[in-house]
Design a protein around this motif. Structure first.
Motif, PDB file in Angstrom:
ATOM      1  N   TYR A  11     -28.921   9.259 -30.683  1.00  0.00           N
ATOM      2  CA  TYR A  11     -28.243   8.622 -29.392  1.00  0.00           C
ATOM      3  C   TYR A  11     -28.515   7.271 -29.312  1.00  0.00           C
ATOM      4  O   TYR A  11     -27.713   6.195 -28.919  1.00  0.00           O
ATOM      5  CB  TYR A  11     -28.709   9.514 -28.517  1.00  0.00           C
ATOM      6  N   ASN A  14     -26.442   5.010 -31.530  1.00  0.00           N
ATOM      7  CA  ASN A  14     -25.143   4.986 -31.281  1.00  0.00           C
ATOM      8  C   ASN A  14     -24.929   4.248 -29.792  1.00  0.00           C
ATOM      9  O   ASN A  14     -23.973   3.419 -29.711  1.00  0.00           O
ATOM     10  CB  ASN A  14     -24.529   6.414 -31.045  1.00  0.00           C
ATOM     11  N   ARG A  15     -25.826   4.376 -28.777  1.00  0.00           N
ATOM     12  CA  ARG A  15     -25.514   3.778 -27.811  1.00  0.00           C
ATOM     13  C   ARG A  15     -25.686   2.326 -27.712  1.00  0.00           C
ATOM     14  O   ARG A  15     -24.966   1.301 -27.085  1.00  0.00           O
ATOM     15  CB  ARG A  15     -26.386   4.400 -26.581  1.00  0.00           C
ATOM     16  N   TRP A  54     -18.474   8.319 -17.645  1.00  0.00           N
ATOM     17  CA  TRP A  54     -18.929   8.830 -18.843  1.00  0.00           C
ATOM     18  C   TRP A  54     -20.294   8.901 -18.929  1.00  0.00           C
ATOM     19  O   TRP A  54     -21.157   7.815 -18.839  1.00  0.00           O
ATOM     20  CB  TRP A  54     -18.289   7.904 -20.209  1.00  0.00           C
ATOM     21  N   GLY A  56     -23.357   9.287 -21.156  1.00  0.00           N
ATOM     22  CA  GLY A  56     -23.690   9.302 -22.498  1.00  0.00           C
ATOM     23  C   GLY A  56     -25.041  10.118 -22.586  1.00  0.00           C
ATOM     24  O   GLY A  56     -26.014   9.898 -22.029  1.00  0.00           O
ATOM     25  N   HIS A 116     -24.013  13.187 -31.784  1.00  0.00           N
ATOM     26  CA  HIS A 116     -23.423  11.848 -30.557  1.00  0.00           C
ATOM     27  C   HIS A 116     -22.359  11.256 -30.690  1.00  0.00           C
ATOM     28  O   HIS A 116     -21.307  11.253 -30.070  1.00  0.00           O
ATOM     29  CB  HIS A 116     -24.616  11.137 -30.327  1.00  0.00           C
ATOM     30  N   THR A 120     -18.865  12.096 -28.846  1.00  0.00           N
ATOM     31  CA  THR A 120     -18.383  11.078 -28.022  1.00  0.00           C
ATOM     32  C   THR A 120     -16.781  10.637 -28.428  1.00  0.00           C
ATOM     33  O   THR A 120     -16.062  10.501 -27.354  1.00  0.00           O
ATOM     34  CB  THR A 120     -19.351   9.817 -28.125  1.00  0.00           C
ATOM     35  N   GLN A 124     -13.768  11.433 -25.815  1.00  0.00           N
ATOM     36  CA  GLN A 124     -13.199  10.177 -25.527  1.00  0.00           C
ATOM     37  C   GLN A 124     -11.631  10.247 -25.980  1.00  0.00           C
ATOM     38  O   GLN A 124     -10.794   9.074 -25.351  1.00  0.00           O
ATOM     39  CB  GLN A 124     -13.881   8.980 -25.353  1.00  0.00           C
ATOM     40  N   ASN A 282     -19.526   3.784 -17.178  1.00  0.00           N
ATOM     41  CA  ASN A 282     -20.488   4.342 -18.532  1.00  0.00           C
ATOM     42  C   ASN A 282     -21.998   4.324 -18.044  1.00  0.00           C
ATOM     43  O   ASN A 282     -22.286   3.175 -17.436  1.00  0.00           O
ATOM     44  CB  ASN A 282     -20.264   3.585 -19.595  1.00  0.00           C
ATOM     45  N   SER A 329     -19.326  14.291 -20.357  1.00  0.00           N
ATOM     46  CA  SER A 329     -20.435  13.992 -21.418  1.00  0.00           C
ATOM     47  C   SER A 329     -19.957  14.727 -22.644  1.00  0.00           C
ATOM     48  O   SER A 329     -19.076  15.383 -22.819  1.00  0.00           O
ATOM     49  CB  SER A 329     -21.741  14.349 -20.701  1.00  0.00           C
ATOM     50  N   GLU A 330     -20.631  14.275 -23.660  1.00  0.00           N
ATOM     51  CA  GLU A 330     -20.201  14.417 -24.929  1.00  0.00           C
ATOM     52  C   GLU A 330     -20.551  16.050 -25.372  1.00  0.00           C
ATOM     53  O   GLU A 330     -19.944  16.665 -26.175  1.00  0.00           O
ATOM     54  CB  GLU A 330     -20.877  13.664 -26.230  1.00  0.00           C
TER      55      GLU A 330
END
Length: 423
Positions: A11, A14-15, A54, A56, A116, A120, A124, A282, A329-330
């Motif tokens: 995560y 990714n973020r 969103w 995350g 993740h 995601t 999305q 976000n 959220s994912e």
């Protein structure tokens, strides 16, 4: 609290990549306009705007919108009553609970991805991730089908990047706002450059672009010119004041909360008031593999006043009827609490929130089983959420658009609206 310290490495990577790519995707800070509205409506639209929150990292459904009182999976938070008899939510949302008459909860989302990045992407875009095709995010799909209202960008993302527009093109990209209240340095001439001198430079740049148009690919030059033209138009528009949230009265700022999220929610309200079609806010930090309950309480302290104030303000102004609010959220988190007092990834069932834009408030759609492990009734696919957003806006989710390689693609991946959402 440093949420990165309790998140899994996947995560964090990714973020950071998601947010860190912001600067590289900007051209004069401006990436967005909507396409002219096209055919594909199959009913009258109830909504004109969407605000997507969103979250995350994978927000725990049990610690937010789907409490399990009396079960071992419940955790440290008690359920509280809301303004709608029979509906309870987590104690971390006492102010939001008072607005439940406007809110519909879906407690039976049946996810597919526990990773993740892949989750995601699907949440999305509605599509499974592909190695050779970039599917557009829901915001890009919306602005591709609805005409621009006013001078502001049709699509704004706050606090992080939104998905790319993919085959829908440059006009459907999101305008990026790093932090609410901060002026975009790309929407003003550099220090020492006056307006007259700056305008001359823009004229020169336009002539250079026109000369280069014959030697560069047409999609590159047209995309760059679109970004430039729209950035200049925005820079000169009085509507740009909508981004200046700190000009709000102190009591308004206090109601939304002295936090970046609070100011983001307030910014979202100001933007839809000025005609922005789609705003994505976000926020990360929900990947709570350890010490989940202090983290979620902190989230509640920040999110609760902002969400409640946003819904209340839009309801009082009448704009809630035309503005759909969505929180996604994912995936959810495991019902079983792990050895470090956290919850791990759990895509099998999770929850989301809808309000406004024709949504029938004061209801819960679907349910998870006794411990929050799997859907009990009315499972809802991820693509059904996207189809519901399209439905509210009068957009046909099954409309086909052509990719540059002339491949027909639906706006939504085989989704159909959740009929119970709508009055």
């Amino acid at each position: 609290m440093n949420f990165d310290s309790i998140a899994c490495p996947g995560y964090r990577m990714n973020r950071r990549a998601f947010v860190g790519g912001a600067a590289a995707g900007l051209f004069l800070g401006m990436n967005v306009r909507s396409l002219i509205a096209r055919s594909g409506e199959d009913h009258k639209a109830n909504a004109e705007h969407v605000i997507l929150f969103w979250n995350g990292g994978g927000m725990s459904h049990i610690d937010t919108f789907d409490p399990k009182p009396g079960r071992d999976t419940q955790g440290e938070f008690d359920p509280i009553k809301t303004s709608v008899p029979g509906i309870v939510i987590s104690e971390i949302f006492p102010m939001l609970a008072k607005q439940m008459k406007h809110v519909a909860l879906i407690r039976s989302i049946a996810g597919q991805n526990g990773d993740h990045g892949r989750a995601t992407y699907q949440l999305q875009t509605s599509y499974a991730q592909s190695a050779n095709l970039q599917h557009p995010g829901i915001g890009s799909a919306v602005v591709s089908e609805r005409a621009t209202l006013g001078d502001l960008p049709a699509y704004v993302t706050v606090g992080g990047l939104a998905p790319k527009a993919g085959y829908l093109g440059q006009k459907c990209e999101a305008y990026f706002v790093g932090r609410p209240g901060e002026k975009d340095p790309y929407l003003a001439f550099p220090s020492g450059i006056g307006e007259v001198r700056g305008n001359k430079r823009l004229d020169i740049l336009k002539k250079i672009n026109e000369k280069q148009s014959g030697t560069l690919p047409s999609d590159e030059t047209s995309g760059a010119q679109t970004a430039l033209t729209d950035a200049v138009k925005l820079m000169r528009s009085p509507a740009l004041e909508a981004f200046e949230v700190r000009k709000e009265k102190p009591e308004v700022l206090e109601r939304y909360g002295d936090s970046e999220f609070g100011r983001s929610a307030l910014l979202a309200r100001r933007l839809v008031e000025k005609g922005v079609r789609f705003v994505q806010v976000n926020r990360g930090g929900f990947d709570v593999h350890s010490n989940a309950f202090p983290a979620m309480r902190d989230h509640g302290d920040v999110m609760d006043p902002a969400l409640a104030a946003l819904i209340e303000d839009l309801a009082q102004s009448g704009l809630l009827k035309k503005t759909m609010i969505v929180m996604l959220s994912e995936f959810g988190r495991t019902p079983k609490i792990n050895m470090t007092k956290g919850r791990d990834h759990h895509p099998t069932v999770f929850s989301c929130l809808f309000a406004g834009g024709g949504v029938k408030g004061g209801q819960v759609i679907g349910s998870s089983d006794a411990d929050g492990v799997a859907p009990k009734d009315r499972p809802v696919k991820v693509s059904h959420l996207h189809a519901s957003i399209c439905h509210a806006l009068g957009i046909d989710p099954n409309k086909e658009v052509m990719t540059p390689l002339q491949r027909p693609m639906k706006l939504v991946d085989n989704g159909r609206p959740v009929d119970e959402l709508f009055a």
